[in-house]
Design a protein around this motif. Structure first.
Motif, PDB file in Angstrom:
ATOM      1  N   LEU A 112       0.837  -1.209   0.000  1.00  0.00           N
ATOM      2  CA  LEU A 112       0.000   0.000   0.000  1.00  0.00           C
ATOM      3  C   LEU A 112       0.865   1.250   0.000  1.00  0.00           C
ATOM      4  O   LEU A 112       0.552   2.239  -0.677  1.00  0.00           O
ATOM      5  CB  LEU A 112      -0.921  -0.001   1.219  1.00  0.00           C
ATOM      6  N   SER A 115       2.384   1.673  -3.498  1.00  0.00           N
ATOM      7  CA  SER A 115       1.362   2.054  -4.475  1.00  0.00           C
ATOM      8  C   SER A 115       0.957   3.513  -4.337  1.00  0.00           C
ATOM      9  O   SER A 115       0.384   4.085  -5.264  1.00  0.00           O
ATOM     10  CB  SER A 115       0.125   1.159  -4.327  1.00  0.00           C
ATOM     11  N   ASN A 116       1.253   4.118  -3.193  1.00  0.00           N
ATOM     12  CA  ASN A 116       0.968   5.531  -2.962  1.00  0.00           C
ATOM     13  C   ASN A 116       2.210   6.409  -3.124  1.00  0.00           C
ATOM     14  O   ASN A 116       2.236   7.548  -2.661  1.00  0.00           O
ATOM     15  CB  ASN A 116       0.370   5.728  -1.575  1.00  0.00           C
ATOM     16  N   ASN A 339     -10.969   3.584   2.137  1.00  0.00           N
ATOM     17  CA  ASN A 339      -9.697   2.877   2.261  1.00  0.00           C
ATOM     18  C   ASN A 339      -9.643   1.972   3.488  1.00  0.00           C
ATOM     19  O   ASN A 339      -8.683   1.202   3.638  1.00  0.00           O
ATOM     20  CB  ASN A 339      -8.541   3.874   2.298  1.00  0.00           C
ATOM     21  N   GLY A 406       0.085   4.136   3.628  1.00  0.00           N
ATOM     22  CA  GLY A 406       0.157   4.674   2.273  1.00  0.00           C
ATOM     23  C   GLY A 406      -0.762   5.851   2.067  1.00  0.00           C
ATOM     24  O   GLY A 406      -0.316   6.984   1.821  1.00  0.00           O
ATOM     25  N   PHE A 407      -2.048   5.627   2.174  1.00  0.00           N
ATOM     26  CA  PHE A 407      -3.032   6.690   1.977  1.00  0.00           C
ATOM     27  C   PHE A 407      -2.878   7.786   3.030  1.00  0.00           C
ATOM     28  O   PHE A 407      -3.132   8.961   2.761  1.00  0.00           O
ATOM     29  CB  PHE A 407      -4.451   6.115   2.017  1.00  0.00           C
ATOM     30  N   HIS A 410      -0.683  10.790   2.311  1.00  0.00           N
ATOM     31  CA  HIS A 410      -1.332  11.801   1.461  1.00  0.00           C
ATOM     32  C   HIS A 410      -2.279  12.667   2.289  1.00  0.00           C
ATOM     33  O   HIS A 410      -2.421  13.873   2.012  1.00  0.00           O
ATOM     34  CB  HIS A 410      -2.068  11.114   0.311  1.00  0.00           C
ATOM     35  N   HIS A 470      -1.192  13.791  -5.186  1.00  0.00           N
ATOM     36  CA  HIS A 470      -1.986  12.563  -5.132  1.00  0.00           C
ATOM     37  C   HIS A 470      -2.178  11.932  -6.510  1.00  0.00           C
ATOM     38  O   HIS A 470      -2.565  10.765  -6.598  1.00  0.00           O
ATOM     39  CB  HIS A 470      -3.364  12.838  -4.539  1.00  0.00           C
ATOM     40  N   GLN A 491      -2.422  -2.699  -4.920  1.00  0.00           N
ATOM     41  CA  GLN A 491      -3.441  -2.458  -3.899  1.00  0.00           C
ATOM     42  C   GLN A 491      -4.411  -3.621  -3.783  1.00  0.00           C
ATOM     43  O   GLN A 491      -4.812  -3.996  -2.677  1.00  0.00           O
ATOM     44  CB  GLN A 491      -4.176  -1.156  -4.206  1.00  0.00           C
TER      45      GLN A 491
END
Length: 496
Positions: A112, A115-116, A339, A406-407, A410, A470, A491
């Motif tokens: 994750l 991937s971010n 998420n 990960g998310f 952001h 993003h 993801q």
């Protein structure tokens, strides 16, 4: 050949000996062409904010071998070319406060993160077992950011109950191969003993300060302060009533709750809940102090504090997303976050239960105090940035309530913007600042020839808006390229 890819378990965070990452060692990524070119991109200089359009990057052996105008790099038939026309290249993001390795299986979290756009991270809790696993190369995973630094077991009063014990732990962790010493809640005498010994051993001393620690004195031994203190311990230095408040807190150190041996399932569950949101355990007198700190905030004193932090070289990792999810844990937006599907179902359930209990256990007056306090923390971060105190972007992913690996970094970007940082300053906090902090500026943190090819390809100009950070079109990790569909597949494989 180089890979070109195209279209509660969280109790271990405490570094308890019984919690060890699985003995999983994956081979290096499958090989691909000996060289490839990312062409027709705009290179973002994170040091100056300059943009260089129409450039191509020659990637060889996992490094940026050359950056030149697109027309000047030979178009050999044996070189794979990736067209980046209209896109912007920035260094890979660095999460400088994360805990992915403390999960029983860290691979989903690491996927994750990658991937971010996260290509490197500072692991903020360790153990002798984790340090040994790293030495044995058992923490090298496919499709993962780079592990940049890791401590041994977090120093607490339970582990280091006396100054001599604190000094002994620092020496032991040095021998075990720790990159830095992490402290959480050490009482004053133990805190300074550990800090002095860390300096003597040449190890950075980082972490949390207890309420009986003065931030001005702590800055003299700390390399980075995490979570702005946490709570009011740091902002107290900005209060016009600091002496009076501090006098009333002279005996404010509170031992952590005794919840039994961590080997029992009940104790593990209790620790996981405590880690997820310690803000639920704040006492009435602490809320009263918090209100006094808010009402007596003095920007002049705060500026003086910032200058001392700069003089002493005390960096800051605010982890605003962690502070917000703790202090505003009942925000309905968190419960509706799509998420959450990436988190194990028991973790989701625990977070929802804690959110409901937050509204039940914390009075409306105290919840309002938290909201006011978080607004002050945002203001404080802006003041630190404007004063020149270097900031590190971090998420605290790894057990914190509502923080999804990960998310969440952001979300940190957006909160730094809400604090008043410019898009360039936000980008710097997640790239070049981390490289400088680690003393690895010659290897990562910028898009330059000779650097490791850890990059993020963006659809739009990141200096125009933080929102563009993003908009990831692709990620390059150690020379291996992942396009958007490949990132989506990562993801998908991270779903529980």
């Amino acid at each position: 050949m180089m890979k070109l890819i195209f279209s509660s378990p969280w109790v271990c965070r405490l570094g308890v000996a019984l919690c060890v990452a699985p003995a999983i060692s994956t081979a290096a990524a499958s090989s691909g062409p000996s060289a490839w070119v990312l062409e027709r991109v705009t290179v973002v200089d994170v040091k100056t904010g300059n943009l260089s359009p129409g450039m191509s990057l020659l990637i060889e052996g996992g490094k940026i071998a050359r950056i030149a105008s697109a027309a000047s790099i030979a178009r050999g038939s044996d070189i794979v070319r990736v067209d980046g026309a209209g896109r912007f290249v920035v260094p890979g993001y660095l999460d400088m406060h994360a805990h992915p390795l403390n999960a029983p299986d860290p691979r989903p979290s690491l996927k994750l993160m990658l991937s971010n756009g996260i290509t490197g991270y500072r692991q903020m809790s360790g153990s002798p077992e984790l340090l040994r696993a790293r030495q044995e190369k058992k923490l090298e995973f496919d499709d993962s950011p780079a592990l940049l630094a890791m401590p041994g077991t977090i120093l607490t009063d339970a582990l280091a109950p006396t100054p001599d014990a604190a000094r002994g732990q620092v020496k032991k962790q040095k021998a075990d191969g720790a990159d830095f010493i992490k402290t959480v809640g050490l009482s004053s005498a133990n805190f300074y003993a550990a800090g002095a010994e860390a300096q003597a051993q040449g190890l950075p001393y980082v972490g949390h300060m207890n309420m009986d620690v003065d931030v001005r004195q702590a800055a003299r031994v700390m390399r980075s302060i995490e979570h702005l203190g946490p709570m009011e311990v740091m902002l107290l230095g900005c209060s016009s009533e600091e002496p009076a408040i501090r006098d009333g807190m002279a005996h404010a150190h509170v031992e952590p709750p005794q919840i039994g041996p961590p080997s029992t399932p009940q104790a593990q569950a209790a620790i996981a809940r405590m880690i997820a949101n310690p803000a639920m355990n704040v006492k009435p007198h602490q809320f009263a102090n918090m209100r006094r700190v808010i009402d007596s905030f003095d920007a002049t004193r705060c500026g003086e504090l910032a200058r001392e932090l700069i003089k002493d070289g005390a960096w800051q990792a605010p982890t605003l997303i962690r502070l917000r999810t703790m202090e505003l844990a009942d925000d309905p937006a968190y419960r509706g976050d799509a998420n959450l599907r990436f988190m194990p179902v028991p973790v989701q359930q625990m977070w929802r239960e804690l959110s409901a209990q937050f509204g039940q256990r914390i009075s409306q007056v105290d919840r309002d105090t938290y909201r006011r306090f978080f607004a002050l923390q945002l203001r404080f971060v802006k003041l630190l940035q404007d004063s020149g105190v270097p900031l590190l972007a971090g998420s605290d992913a790894g057990g914190s309530i509502w923080v999804v690996p990960g998310f969440s970094l952001h979300q940190e970007f957006d909160l730094l913007e809400a604090a008043g940082l410019t898009p360039l300053q936000v980008l710097q906090s997640a790239t070049i600042n981390g490289a400088r902090f680690l003393g690895r500026e010659a290897h990562l943190g910028s898009v330059e020839a000779g650097r490791t090819a850890d990059l993020v390809l963006l659809d739009d100009n990141p200096l125009g808006s933080v929102a563009n950070l993003h908009r990831i079109a692709g990620v390059v990790r150690s020379g291996h390229y992942y396009d958007a569909p490949a990132l989506h597949r990562l993801q998908a494989t991270a779903l529980p």
